[in-house]
Design a protein around this motif. Sequence first.
Motif, PDB file in Angstrom:
ATOM      1  N   UNK A   1       1.331  34.026  -7.826  1.00 19.76           N
ATOM      2  CA  UNK A   1       0.381  34.144  -6.708  1.00 19.76           C
ATOM      3  C   UNK A   1      -0.120  32.762  -6.313  1.00 19.76           C
ATOM      4  N   UNK A   2      -0.456  31.934  -7.291  1.00 21.68           N
ATOM      5  CA  UNK A   2      -0.936  30.582  -7.012  1.00 21.68           C
ATOM      6  C   UNK A   2       0.122  29.758  -6.281  1.00 21.68           C
ATOM      7  N   UNK A   3       1.364  29.859  -6.714  1.00 21.12           N
ATOM      8  CA  UNK A   3       2.440  29.103  -6.071  1.00 21.12           C
ATOM      9  C   UNK A   3       2.603  29.527  -4.612  1.00 21.12           C
ATOM     10  N   UNK A   4       2.528  30.830  -4.351  1.00 21.76           N
ATOM     11  CA  UNK A   4       2.673  31.323  -2.985  1.00 21.76           C
ATOM     12  C   UNK A   4       1.502  30.868  -2.112  1.00 21.76           C
ATOM     13  N   UNK A   5       0.297  30.922  -2.648  1.00 21.27           N
ATOM     14  CA  UNK A   5      -0.858  30.471  -1.888  1.00 21.27           C
ATOM     15  C   UNK A   5      -0.726  28.989  -1.525  1.00 21.27           C
TER      16      UNK A   5
END
Length: 240
Positions: free
Chosen positions: A114-118
Motif C-alpha cells: 500500500x505504501x509503495x502504491x501511494x
Amino acid sequence: MIVQACINGARPIDYHPQLPVTVEAIARDAAAVVAAGAAELHIHPRAVDGKESLGAVDETIAAVRGSCPGSFLGVSTGAWIEGDAHRTLEAIRCWSVLPDYASVNLSEDDAPAVMALLRDKGVGIEVGLASVADAERYIGLEAHERVLRILIELDNEQDLRGAFDVAEGIVGTLQRGNVQRSVLMHGFDATVWPFVRLAKERRYSTRVGLEDGKLLPSGMIAANNAELVAAAVEIFRSES
C-alpha cells in the motif's frame, strides 16, 4: 504541532447523531471543524449504503475540497474497509481525485505494498504504529523515512497506564532507529484527552473527533466534531 480532526472513522451510524457518513454531511462537517481550529482532516469515505469504501474517495475528497479549499486532507486505507488486499490496491490505483495523504497501518500484512502504491501516486503517507512490533517493522522497511509522519495510535488499549507504556515503547524504538519524522499521537475513547495532553507536553501533533471518542474533557457528550476540535485546540493553546 497541529490538531487533526478525525470526523467519522469506522464508527457505526448510530454512534452519535452528528456522525457524518454521507458525502454532503462529511463536506459540511469538514468545514465546521476547520472553522473550529482543525489544521487538517482525516476522513473515512462512505458508500451510499453508509459503509466505508475506498471507492468513495474521489467523490468525497472532491466535495471536501469544495467546502474547505486549501485544507490538508487525508483518508484511511485500513485493510478492513475492502476486506481483501487485492481490492484495496485496485481501489487505490483507481483514485483520480487524490487526498494529500493516507494513513497506513503497519500491523496489516499488505502495508508495504500500500505504501509503495501511494508513493507512486504522489500521496503522502501517515504511517500508523499501534505497538512496538509495528515500530520495529516500520524501521526495517526500505526507504522507511519516505513518509509524511508517524501516527502513534493506541486504539486497543483502554487502561491509561498500559497505553502510556505502549506509547513510550514506540517512541523509544523510533529514537533508537534515529527516525526523524514528525509525530502525531492520539488516544481512543477513555484515553483521548490524556493523550491530547501528552502530545501537547511532548510537542507532538494530535487528533480528536468522533472516530476516536465523543466525550469532552468534562465527560459530557460533545454536540459534534467541531466541539471536540475546539476543546483540543484550547488545550494546545492554553495549558502549560
